[in-house]
Design an enzyme around this catalytic site. Structure first.
Site, PDB file in Angstrom:
ATOM      1  CG  ASP A   1      -7.966 -40.999   4.144  1.00 42.71           C
ATOM      2  OD1 ASP A   1      -7.971 -41.590   3.033  1.00 42.71           O
ATOM      3  OD2 ASP A   1      -7.958 -39.766   4.257  1.00 42.71           O
TER       4      ASP A   1
ATOM      5  CG  ASN B   1      -4.627 -30.978   3.171  1.00 47.87           C
ATOM      6  OD1 ASN B   1      -3.501 -30.713   3.561  1.00 47.87           O
ATOM      7  ND2 ASN B   1      -5.004 -32.205   2.880  1.00 47.87           N
TER       8      ASN B   1
ATOM      9  CD  GLN C   1     -10.588 -27.815   2.175  1.00 48.04           C
ATOM     10  OE1 GLN C   1     -10.061 -26.715   2.111  1.00 48.04           O
ATOM     11  NE2 GLN C   1     -11.653 -28.066   2.926  1.00 48.04           N
TER      12      GLN C   1
ATOM     13  CG  HIS D   1     -11.401 -33.201   6.233  1.00 48.61           C
ATOM     14  ND1 HIS D   1     -11.838 -32.321   5.259  1.00 48.61           N
ATOM     15  CD2 HIS D   1     -10.379 -33.881   5.686  1.00 48.61           C
ATOM     16  CE1 HIS D   1     -11.108 -32.481   4.162  1.00 48.61           C
ATOM     17  NE2 HIS D   1     -10.204 -33.414   4.395  1.00 48.61           N
TER      18      HIS D   1
ATOM     19  CG  HIS E   1      -5.939 -35.530   6.717  1.00 50.94           C
ATOM     20  ND1 HIS E   1      -6.281 -36.512   5.817  1.00 50.94           N
ATOM     21  CD2 HIS E   1      -6.395 -34.361   6.194  1.00 50.94           C
ATOM     22  CE1 HIS E   1      -6.913 -35.957   4.793  1.00 50.94           C
ATOM     23  NE2 HIS E   1      -6.999 -34.656   5.001  1.00 50.94           N
TER      24      HIS E   1
END
Length: 118
Positions: free
Chosen positions: A33, A88, A95, A101, A103
């Site tokens: 990230d 999220n 989000q 996706h 995390h």
């Protein structure tokens, strides 16, 4: 045909935008990230833009969701083992990119992760 622009994740998958790729297979890609919230913060992204969030992925392709979780576990094992896996879902939940996706968060997050549940 959709007139929406490809998400940043689609552009990373297509190598239009550089990313620090951690792992990849035919259906998934994982990369660091750019704004980490933990010492290890890796995103795991299906290569298909078909699903906006985890609920859509679970309903539409549960096998891909299971593969994503297994892939995340393998990555976490390589980076210290215990981890959070966060999805999220929706703007109010944080989000910002509507391409599903996960995390992977490993290490001190600067908070007690159980605080939300007490």
């Amino acid at each position: 045909m959709s007139t929406t622009e490809p998400s940043i994740f689609t552009r990373i998958i297509e190598r239009e935008i550089p990313a620090s790729i951690v792992a990849e297979n035919e259906r998934l890609i994982a990369f660091n990230d750019i704004a980490p919230k933990a010492p290890v913060h890796i995103l795991v992204v299906p290569k298909t833009p078909e699903y906006a969030n985890v609920a859509e992925l679970a309903a539409g392709n549960p096998a891909l969701l299971a593969e994503l979780v297994s892939f995340a576990q393998t990555i976490a094992d390589e980076h210290g083992g215990e981890f959070r896996l966060v999805f999220n879902t929706g703007e109010k939940a944080g989000q910002t990119i509507f391409h599903v996706h996960a995390h992977i968060l490993i290490g001190n997050l600067g908070e007690d992760p159980r605080a939300d549940f007490q």
